[in-house]
Enzyme design. Structure first.
Site, PDB file in Angstrom:
ATOM      1  N   HIS A  68      17.708  85.972  49.218  1.00 52.19           N
ATOM      2  CA  HIS A  68      18.200  84.509  49.232  1.00 52.19           C
ATOM      3  C   HIS A  68      19.750  84.497  50.051  1.00 52.19           C
ATOM      4  CE1 HIS A  68      18.869  80.441  47.511  1.00 52.19           C
ATOM      5  NE2 HIS A  68      20.015  80.846  47.871  1.00 52.19           N
ATOM      6  N   GLU A  69      20.664  85.424  49.421  1.00 44.35           N
ATOM      7  CA  GLU A  69      22.067  85.501  49.900  1.00 44.35           C
ATOM      8  C   GLU A  69      22.158  86.028  51.289  1.00 44.35           C
ATOM      9  OE1 GLU A  69      24.161  84.133  48.086  1.00 44.35           O
ATOM     10  OE2 GLU A  69      23.068  83.605  46.374  1.00 44.35           O
ATOM     11  N   HIS A  72      21.631  83.305  53.822  1.00 42.29           N
ATOM     12  CA  HIS A  72      22.970  82.257  54.001  1.00 42.29           C
ATOM     13  C   HIS A  72      23.885  83.350  55.073  1.00 42.29           C
ATOM     14  CE1 HIS A  72      22.315  79.478  50.941  1.00 42.29           C
ATOM     15  NE2 HIS A  72      22.417  80.452  49.931  1.00 42.29           N
ATOM     16  N   ASP A 167      23.543  75.219  46.797  1.00 39.72           N
ATOM     17  CA  ASP A 167      23.135  74.881  48.101  1.00 39.72           C
ATOM     18  C   ASP A 167      23.005  73.411  48.404  1.00 39.72           C
ATOM     19  OD1 ASP A 167      23.477  77.846  48.398  1.00 39.72           O
ATOM     20  OD2 ASP A 167      21.106  78.003  48.246  1.00 39.72           O
TER      21      ASP A 167
HETATM   22 ZN   LIG Z   1      22.043  79.855  47.959  1.00 36.31          ZN
END
Ligand SMILES: [Zn+2]
Length: 392
Positions: A68-69, A72, A167
């Site tokens: 997930h990170e 980003h 987010d």
């Molecule tokens: Zn996030």
């Protein structure tokens, strides 16, 4: 924010760290899965199987958060918004960005990348769970995959809540920013929703706690506190940036600072400068030119009896990069330098001339006054509003 970080590995060039607090989260997960969730999902196995399932799920969660990170971070790098590194900590993970996003579109894309990745990963995991189930005989594996799939979906949904710094809150800010063309007001609104959401979590946590769900309650309470803190910090940082950004150091420095002549004795330095002005270090000048720096650390190794015989010139050293700045440096950069390396003031030099001193206290005081003056009108003291009609 972090207790103790250990570097785990690198992914796509991003260093992934794990904070000691994550271990607490991992333990909680293994414990609650092995004792509660998995035995009721797939009954009839030995305890050791459930423990291994719990460990596998915790490891899977770690990887899910890292992915997930990383999503980003990859989008941010693509859009030239540098990411320092990724850290896993008790409330999940963070990809730390250096500075603010450069455009509304960039921030929207960067923020959306995380939940989109988690949702896609969740779908894959659920499909994997379905396959393991259909093939048969892999019930524990199917349960772990299914659980991780659900967790990734929850991760995506929770992060889409429009409350900064989640987010969804970043996406909200990006949309407001592009719509109203005002980064500051967009941040204020998104951070405001973060504060409210944090408060809601705190209240739900308290309720859960009172109803006997102690662990859930404490957990929600802490996440709520964390979100509120992060939201108000984001707002403060933005205001500091707005006020100091683009302003030169020369606007805030005190000109003609107290400096020490090189031929002064250490005894006089201590009596007339250090004890009188209460600064840890002083600039040493000859005819207005900065020739060195001297501080308490430079004289501690001297014997007290030598203080009257030794001079400043003998004990001083070259001023460090983190002690000096120039008049046209951005004040925000100077402030960042001071909060990073912790000197309470910077000596301002123009070429080799000492022209001023910039103190963190002055900057903070300026910010406080400016914020006070620029407070929105509707929160003014009632007393001030009464003056209006009376004066007319
Ligand atoms: Zn996030």
């Amino acid at each position: 924010m972090f207790i103790y970080r250990v570097r785990l590995f690198s992914l796509f060039g991003f260093k992934v760290y794990m904070d000691a607090s994550w271990l607490l989260l991992a333990l909680l997960i293994v414990w609650s899965l092995a004792l509660g969730v998995f035995p009721s999902l797939v009954p009839g196995y030995r305890m050791s199987i459930y423990v291994w399932m719990g460990i596998a799920a915790a490891a899977g969660l770690l990887l899910s958060i890292v992915l997930h990170e990383t999503a980003h971070a990859l989008v941010a790098r693509r859009l030239e918004m540098p990411i320092r590194d990724i850290t896993l900590f008790i409330f999940g993970g963070v990809a730390e960005m250096e500075g603010e996003p450069t455009s509304a579109r960039g921030e929207l894309l960067m923020a959306a990348a995380g939940p989109v990745t988690s949702a896609a990963l969740g779908l894959l995991l659920m499909m994997g769970s379905g396959v393991a189930m259909a093939v048969g005989g892999f019930a524990p594996a199917a349960a772990v995959l299914g659980y991780l799939g659900t967790l990734n979906w929850l991760l995506a949904i929770f992060n889409l809540i429009p409350a900064f710094p989640l987010d969804g809150g970043r996406m909200l800010r990006a949309m407001l920013w592009s719509w109203r063309k005002d980064f500051a007001s967009a941040t204020r609104i998104a951070a405001g929703s973060g504060q409210i959401f944090g408060l809601i979590l705190i209240l739900i946590g308290l309720l859960q706690f009172l109803r006997g769900a102690v662990l859930n309650g404490v957990w929600l309470f802490l996440i709520g506190l964390f979100l509120r803190g992060a939201a108000s910090l984001a707002n403060q940082e933005m205001l500091t940036r707005k006020i100091l950004g683009g302003e030169p150091v020369s606007r805030f420095m005190t000109p003609n600072p107290i400096s020490v002549p090189p031929d002064l004795s250490i005894q006089n330095l201590v009596d007339d400068y250090i004890y009188r002005h209460h600064h840890g270090s002083f600039p040493v000048t000859r005819d207005g030119r900065l020739v060195g720096c001297i501080g308490t650390a430079d004289i501690t190794m001297l014997d007290r009896s030598d203080w009257s015989r030794r001079t400043v010139a003998e004990q001083m050293r070259r001023c460090g990069e983190d002690e000096i700045t120039t008049p046209d440096t951005d004040a925000l950069q100077a402030m960042a330098k001071m909060s990073r390396t912790k000197p309470s003031r910077l000596f301002v030099t123009d070429g080799d001339r000492l022209v001023g001193v910039l103190s963190l206290r002055d900057l903070v005081e300026f910010l406080r006054v400016k914020l006070e003056l620029e407070r929105p009108r509707h929160v003014q003291e009632p007393g001030l509003m009464l003056v209006g009609p009376a004066a007319r």
